[in-house]
Design a protein around this motif. Structure first.
Motif, PDB file in Angstrom:
ATOM      1  N   ASP A  95       0.843  -1.188   0.000  1.00 45.63           N
ATOM      2  CA  ASP A  95       0.000   0.000   0.000  1.00 45.63           C
ATOM      3  C   ASP A  95       0.883   1.244   0.000  1.00 45.63           C
ATOM      4  O   ASP A  95       1.742   1.408   0.857  1.00 45.63           O
ATOM      5  N   GLY A  96       0.708   2.065  -1.000  1.00 50.99           N
ATOM      6  CA  GLY A  96       1.523   3.262  -1.149  1.00 50.99           C
ATOM      7  C   GLY A  96       2.882   3.021  -1.784  1.00 50.99           C
ATOM      8  O   GLY A  96       3.661   3.954  -1.954  1.00 50.99           O
ATOM      9  N   LYS A  97       3.191   1.765  -2.144  1.00 47.67           N
ATOM     10  CA  LYS A  97       4.499   1.432  -2.701  1.00 47.67           C
ATOM     11  C   LYS A  97       4.393   0.786  -4.088  1.00 47.67           C
ATOM     12  O   LYS A  97       5.370   0.224  -4.580  1.00 47.67           O
ATOM     13  N   TRP A  98       3.216   0.831  -4.691  1.00 51.60           N
ATOM     14  CA  TRP A  98       3.050   0.177  -5.990  1.00 51.60           C
ATOM     15  C   TRP A  98       3.951   0.783  -7.064  1.00 51.60           C
ATOM     16  O   TRP A  98       4.439   0.068  -7.936  1.00 51.60           O
ATOM     17  N   GLU A  99       4.171   2.073  -7.014  1.00 54.82           N
ATOM     18  CA  GLU A  99       5.023   2.733  -8.010  1.00 54.82           C
ATOM     19  C   GLU A  99       6.470   2.246  -7.927  1.00 54.82           C
ATOM     20  O   GLU A  99       7.205   2.324  -8.900  1.00 54.82           O
ATOM     21  N   GLU A 100       6.883   1.743  -6.766  1.00 55.45           N
ATOM     22  CA  GLU A 100       8.216   1.140  -6.616  1.00 55.45           C
ATOM     23  C   GLU A 100       8.206  -0.323  -7.050  1.00 55.45           C
ATOM     24  O   GLU A 100       9.161  -0.812  -7.642  1.00 55.45           O
ATOM     25  N   HIS A 101       7.130  -1.022  -6.722  1.00 57.72           N
ATOM     26  CA  HIS A 101       7.067  -2.471  -6.947  1.00 57.72           C
ATOM     27  C   HIS A 101       6.894  -2.836  -8.422  1.00 57.72           C
ATOM     28  O   HIS A 101       7.559  -3.764  -8.908  1.00 57.72           O
ATOM     29  N   LEU A 102       6.034  -2.146  -9.123  1.00 61.61           N
ATOM     30  CA  LEU A 102       5.745  -2.528 -10.513  1.00 61.61           C
ATOM     31  C   LEU A 102       6.974  -2.468 -11.417  1.00 61.61           C
ATOM     32  O   LEU A 102       7.193  -3.398 -12.195  1.00 61.61           O
TER      33      LEU A 102
END
Length: 167
Positions: free
Chosen positions: A62-69
């Protein structure tokens, strides 16, 4: 370097001519950075809707999708294009996920398979799915396996039984 598309454009497949005798869907015929990006973003969009896996990923990302994708794009590029883009260690990362149970790997594949079958021509989809199944089997063995154990049957090819809203 091409600028990344944002918003809903990110998930749209490029328009390609369809032969009269060809597949009625516009599916990718090759694996490249663009098709991997669409696959990753489409798949994780579906993961977010899954009743169990969505909660696990939300708790972790949560809140870290831009890092994970982008990490997942690099992972799949390394696996499918063999370009070395991914520098992480997936087994230790998955071993940290104490909330994951054995059946979650099968659920992951039950979402991955139809996404890939929707995006790629059948023969290529089968190849990508076979790679994903080997990865899931390896992660399952590292997480839940012991000497002489075999991964569960749902980690080998079969049609998806998940009836989520993605497909």
């Amino acid at each position: 370097m091409k600028a990344r598309r944002s918003g809903s454009d990110r998930y749209k497949l490029p328009v390609r001519p369809v032969r009269e005798t060809g597949d009625r869907l516009r599916r990718y015929e090759t694996v490249n950075e663009q098709s991997i990006q669409v696959m990753v973003h489409t798949f994780y969009g579906c993961i977010r809707e899954h009743p169990r896996l969505g909660l696990i990923f939300k708790g972790r990302l949560d809140g870290k999708w831009e890092e994970h994708l982008p990490k997942m794009e690099a992972f799949w590029q390394s696996v499918l294009l063999k370009n070395g883009a991914y520098k992480g260690k997936p087994v230790p990362a998955h071993l940290k996920l104490k909330e994951v149970v054995s059946s979650d790997y099968g659920d992951w594949l039950s979402i991955f398979r139809p996404v890939v079958r929707e995006l790629f021509v059948p023969a290529l989809a089968d190849e990508i799915i076979a790679v994903a199944e080997r990865i899931a089997q390896s992660l399952w063995l590292a997480t839940f396996g012991h000497a002489g154990s075999s991964p569960p049957a749902e980690l080998t090819s079969q049609q998806s039984e998940w009836s989520g809203s993605c497909w």
